[in-house]
Structures are given as C-alpha cells and as structure tokens.
Design a protein around this motif. Structure first.
Motif, PDB file in Angstrom:
ATOM      1  N   MET A   1       0.844  -1.168   0.000  1.00  0.00           N
ATOM      2  CA  MET A   1       0.000   0.000   0.000  1.00  0.00           C
ATOM      3  C   MET A   1       0.896   1.240   0.000  1.00  0.00           C
ATOM      4  SD  MET A   1      -2.849   0.902   2.801  1.00  0.00           S
ATOM      5  CE  MET A   1      -2.876   2.528   3.460  1.00  0.00           C
ATOM      6  N   LEU A   3       2.112   5.197   0.222  1.00  0.00           N
ATOM      7  CA  LEU A   3       1.799   6.267   1.165  1.00  0.00           C
ATOM      8  C   LEU A   3       0.831   7.257   0.533  1.00  0.00           C
ATOM      9  CD1 LEU A   3       5.382   7.003   2.488  1.00  0.00           C
ATOM     10  CD2 LEU A   3       3.617   5.652   3.596  1.00  0.00           C
ATOM     11  N   SER A   4       0.003   7.837   1.364  1.00  0.00           N
ATOM     12  CA  SER A   4      -0.920   8.853   0.864  1.00  0.00           C
ATOM     13  C   SER A   4      -0.141  10.120   0.534  1.00  0.00           C
ATOM     14  CB  SER A   4      -1.988   9.157   1.921  1.00  0.00           C
ATOM     15  OG  SER A   4      -1.404   9.850   3.002  1.00  0.00           O
ATOM     16  N   GLU A   5      -0.784  11.039  -0.171  1.00  0.00           N
ATOM     17  CA  GLU A   5      -0.120  12.289  -0.531  1.00  0.00           C
ATOM     18  C   GLU A   5       0.282  13.065   0.720  1.00  0.00           C
ATOM     19  OE1 GLU A   5      -2.049  14.714  -3.443  1.00  0.00           O
ATOM     20  OE2 GLU A   5      -2.730  12.952  -4.549  1.00  0.00           O
ATOM     21  N   HIS A   6      -0.589  13.047   1.710  1.00  0.00           N
ATOM     22  CA  HIS A   6      -0.281  13.745   2.958  1.00  0.00           C
ATOM     23  C   HIS A   6       0.957  13.136   3.624  1.00  0.00           C
ATOM     24  CE1 HIS A   6      -0.786  15.851   6.725  1.00  0.00           C
ATOM     25  NE2 HIS A   6      -0.825  14.686   7.371  1.00  0.00           N
ATOM     26  N   GLU A   7       1.030  11.811   3.680  1.00  0.00           N
ATOM     27  CA  GLU A   7       2.180  11.146   4.280  1.00  0.00           C
ATOM     28  C   GLU A   7       3.455  11.430   3.485  1.00  0.00           C
ATOM     29  OE1 GLU A   7       0.074   7.236   6.271  1.00  0.00           O
ATOM     30  OE2 GLU A   7       0.530   7.228   4.127  1.00  0.00           O
ATOM     31  N   GLN A   8       3.348  11.454   2.164  1.00  0.00           N
ATOM     32  CA  GLN A   8       4.513  11.760   1.333  1.00  0.00           C
ATOM     33  C   GLN A   8       5.009  13.177   1.594  1.00  0.00           C
ATOM     34  OE1 GLN A   8       3.365  10.981  -2.696  1.00  0.00           O
ATOM     35  NE2 GLN A   8       3.590   8.760  -2.481  1.00  0.00           N
ATOM     36  N   ARG A   9       4.083  14.122   1.699  1.00  0.00           N
ATOM     37  CA  ARG A   9       4.472  15.503   1.991  1.00  0.00           C
ATOM     38  C   ARG A   9       5.128  15.603   3.359  1.00  0.00           C
ATOM     39  NH1 ARG A   9      -1.003  18.155   0.258  1.00  0.00           N
ATOM     40  NH2 ARG A   9      -1.479  16.535   1.690  1.00  0.00           N
ATOM     41  N   GLU A 115       9.783   4.602   1.831  1.00  0.00           N
ATOM     42  CA  GLU A 115       8.608   3.952   1.246  1.00  0.00           C
ATOM     43  C   GLU A 115       8.898   2.494   0.925  1.00  0.00           C
ATOM     44  OE1 GLU A 115       5.534   4.560  -2.489  1.00  0.00           O
ATOM     45  OE2 GLU A 115       6.916   6.158  -1.936  1.00  0.00           O
TER      46      GLU A 115
END
Length: 127
Positions: A1, A3-9, A115
């Motif tokens: 799964m 990472l979400s965009e928020h987690e990536q940021r 990641e």
C-alpha cells in the motif's frame, strides 16, 4: 500500500528539516554504506586511543594523577568503540545483514527508501 499524498508531503518535509538541521548526519545516512562508516569509526577510535596513551604518559611525567586517569578513561572508551565498531563491519566480499544491506542502485531520495522499507515490512507481515 503506497503512502498517501499527505504522508509523502510529511516525509519530504521531515527530510528537508533533517538536511537543514544536521546536513552532516543526513549525508552520513546516504553515505557509502555501513562498511565505510564503521571503518571510519574504528580509525577515529584508534586515534583517540593514541591520544589517551599520550595523556596517560603526560600525567605520569607531570605527576598529575587526574590527567593519567583521564587518559586511561579515554583509552578504555576508545578501545570499546573500536572493538564494537570492528565487530559490526561486514568482512570484505560479505553481504551485510539483511536489515543493514543497502541496494546497489543509483542514489534515491530518502522518501523512496522509507517507502520501500515500509512496503517490505508490510509484505513480510502478510498484508
């Protein structure tokens, strides 16, 4: 799964903060690998051991017991660092343990490595 965009940021922001706060440590994380790091650490410990010998001798010549004790403690600490660093260093031609192994690929961003580790852990857990 992934990472979400928020987690990536958030991870990118943490990476930038790490580089801004301590660029030497950040570059050590990306450095030439565990072997080079441990070898450098052992060399530093040997140099410190020699400084400890010099302090020990200087304290004996000057008849200052506290200088000799400090020299001995420096020698002892550096000897421990050298031995533990030497044990951690992989032998020539030997692969480091799986948890310490770095892939032989072009440099990637810290975010990519984090990641990949996250994905590997999830795969190992069977998710």
């Amino acid at each position: 799964m992934p990472l979400s965009e928020h987690e990536q940021r958030m991870l990118e922001q943490m990476e930038r903060a790490l580089y801004a706060e301590d660029p030497k440590f950040a570059s050590a994380l990306e450095g030439n690998g565990l072997r080079t790091y441990t070898r450098r650490r052992v060399y530093q410990a040997v140099a410190g051991f020699l400084v400890g010998i010099a302090l020990l001798m200087a304290g004996m010549v000057a008849q200052l017991i506290w200088v000799s004790v400090v020299g001995f403690l420096v020698m002892l600490g550096c000897a421990v660092l050298a031995v533990t660093g030497w044990r951690k260093a992989p032998k020539p031609g030997e692969q480091p343990p799986a948890g310490m192994r770095r892939p032989a690929r072009p440099k990637r961003s810290m975010m990519d490595r984090i990641e990949q580790r996250w994905q590997r852990r999830r795969d190992e857990q069977g998710h």
